[in-house]
Design an enzyme around this catalytic site. Structure first.
Site, mmCIF file in Angstrom:
data_model
loop_
_atom_site.group_PDB
_atom_site.id
_atom_site.type_symbol
_atom_site.label_atom_id
_atom_site.label_comp_id
_atom_site.label_asym_id
_atom_site.label_seq_id
_atom_site.Cartn_x
_atom_site.Cartn_y
_atom_site.Cartn_z
ATOM 1 C CE1 TYR A 1 -4.436 0.934 -0.577
ATOM 2 C CE2 TYR A 1 -3.629 2.913 0.839
ATOM 3 C CZ TYR A 1 -4.736 2.040 0.158
ATOM 4 O OH TYR A 1 -5.657 2.735 -0.356
ATOM 5 C CG LEU A 2 4.293 0.370 -2.224
ATOM 6 C CD1 LEU A 2 5.255 0.047 -3.374
ATOM 7 C CD2 LEU A 2 5.170 0.070 -0.997
ATOM 8 C CG HIS B 1 6.317 2.525 1.393
ATOM 9 N ND1 HIS B 1 5.218 2.872 1.325
ATOM 10 C CD2 HIS B 1 6.641 1.725 2.462
ATOM 11 C CE1 HIS B 1 4.316 2.058 2.428
ATOM 12 N NE2 HIS B 1 5.398 1.584 3.228
ATOM 13 C CD GLN C 1 5.248 -6.412 10.865
ATOM 14 O OE1 GLN C 1 6.395 -7.202 10.472
ATOM 15 N NE2 GLN C 1 5.365 -5.179 10.722
HETATM 16 P P1 AMP Z 1 5.860 -0.198 6.235
HETATM 17 O O1 AMP Z 1 5.173 -0.793 4.878
HETATM 18 O O2 AMP Z 1 4.654 0.707 7.034
HETATM 19 O O3 AMP Z 1 6.122 -1.440 7.019
HETATM 20 O O4 AMP Z 1 7.053 0.452 6.023
HETATM 21 C C1 AMP Z 1 8.028 -0.138 5.043
HETATM 22 C C2 AMP Z 1 9.421 0.648 5.217
HETATM 23 O O5 AMP Z 1 8.762 2.062 4.799
HETATM 24 C C3 AMP Z 1 9.874 0.804 6.550
HETATM 25 O O6 AMP Z 1 11.187 0.779 6.595
HETATM 26 C C4 AMP Z 1 9.270 2.211 7.023
HETATM 27 O O7 AMP Z 1 10.262 2.790 8.071
HETATM 28 C C5 AMP Z 1 9.394 2.969 5.804
HETATM 29 N N1 AMP Z 1 8.396 4.331 5.864
HETATM 30 C C6 AMP Z 1 7.191 4.193 6.055
HETATM 31 N N2 AMP Z 1 6.766 5.324 6.000
HETATM 32 C C7 AMP Z 1 7.523 6.149 5.832
HETATM 33 C C8 AMP Z 1 7.699 7.671 5.768
HETATM 34 N N3 AMP Z 1 6.943 8.545 5.892
HETATM 35 N N4 AMP Z 1 9.143 7.971 5.453
HETATM 36 C C9 AMP Z 1 9.982 7.195 5.435
HETATM 37 N N5 AMP Z 1 9.901 6.007 5.279
HETATM 38 C C10 AMP Z 1 8.837 5.457 5.724
#
Ligand code: AMP
Length: 282
Positions: free
Chosen positions: A32-33, A37, A62
């Protein structure tokens, strides 16, 4: 862009890239990028990855039973379109059955950095994260791994895992990306009503004000934390925690040290739990 669903095919693909002399960068996500991301893909390239693999996997272990695993937003097709436009080389999107043949009895557990902050309300969260990331590393065989500062504690826990378990991987932490109005980008922002979203702006605003007040010598860390908590409550948010910690050890900081510190927080707006942080030297 190659879309891969099995671990065997992923390993074969990566070994082929290695034979060609490519530096493999992994960007693990739950899909859900958004632009946060996508910025990690740029960071992987800037750090020398000439083959970027984005993984998309909503990792059941998790999530606690009462959390949002089932309703976590998913849209693989949309994600692949975004990644293709970013010239990503491969997407690894395994099924739950592919990643967990059955309930795993072998877990990766970090015992220090993953004890405080988010672990107080999510006690089994980080062992789910370290376990799945170790498995993704073994599937993708990367040279570089990129994680976001958005999940500040997660990135430090994983850095410790890479160090302690000798993964031959360089872990890079990429800056936190925000909306224009300050809200930290997150797949979970989708859950917020318009009013909750407006109220949630208090998080980034309060963090920024706390940093500025400390830098100007106008407050102490203790009072800054109290102010952030009061601001969140005034906007109808329910504080989970607000802390000020060393950016590497995650130990509490209460005085000026000249080191990199972060204010980190988690708070609920409605039933949505949001996290945010600000990183600076103080
Ligand atoms: P998630 O899909 O939420 O597990 O995030 C996957 C990766 O994207 C993780 O390393 C998060 O820290 C990074 N991430 C999510 N949101 C952000 C953001 N707003 N800024 C930078 N990195 C992000």
């Amino acid at each position: 862009m190659k879309i891969i669903h099995t671990i065997t095919e992923m390993q074969q693909y990566s070994k082929e890239q290695q034979r060609k002399g490519k530096i493999i960068g992994i960007v693990p996500t739950m899909g859900y990028l958004h632009d946060g991301h996508l910025s990690l893909v740029d960071t992987a390239r800037k750090n020398g990855a000439d083959c970027v693999v984005v993984t998309i996997f909503v990792n059941p272990i998790q999530f606690a039973p009462n959390e949002d695993f089932d309703k976590y937003p998913r849209d693989l097709q949309r994600d692949c379109t975004l990644l293709e436009a970013k010239n990503v080389d491969a997407v690894f999107a395994p099924s739950v059955k592919e990643m967990y043949v059955e309930e795993p009895t072998c877990l990766v557990v970090e015992n220090k950095l993953s004890r405080g902050l988010c672990a107080k309300t999510r006690p089994t969260h980080f062992q789910g994260v370290t376990t799945v990331v170790a498995k993704l590393f073994n599937a993708v065989l990367p040279d570089i791994a990129v994680f976001g500062q958005k999940d500040a504690q997660q990135a430090r826990v994983l850095k410790r895992m890479v160090r302690d378990l000798n993964f031959p991987i360089r872990l890079v932490i990429s800056p936190l990306i925000r909306e224009k109005d300050g809200l930290a980008l997150s797949s979970r922002n989708k859950y917020l009503s318009a009013e909750e979203r407006e109220n949630a702006l208090v998080l980034s605003r309060s963090l920024k004000e706390a940093k500025e007040a400390l830098e100007a010598g106008n407050t102490s860390i203790d009072s800054a934390i109290e102010t952030i908590k009061n601001n969140i409550a005034a906007k109808g948010g329910k504080v989970d925690y607000v802390e000020c910690v060393d950016s590497e050890t995650l130990e509490d900081v209460r005085t000026k040290t000249g080191r990199e510190i972060m204010f980190v927080l988690a708070a609920y707006f409605g039933s949505t739990r949001l996290i945010d942080n600000i990183l600076f030297t103080y």
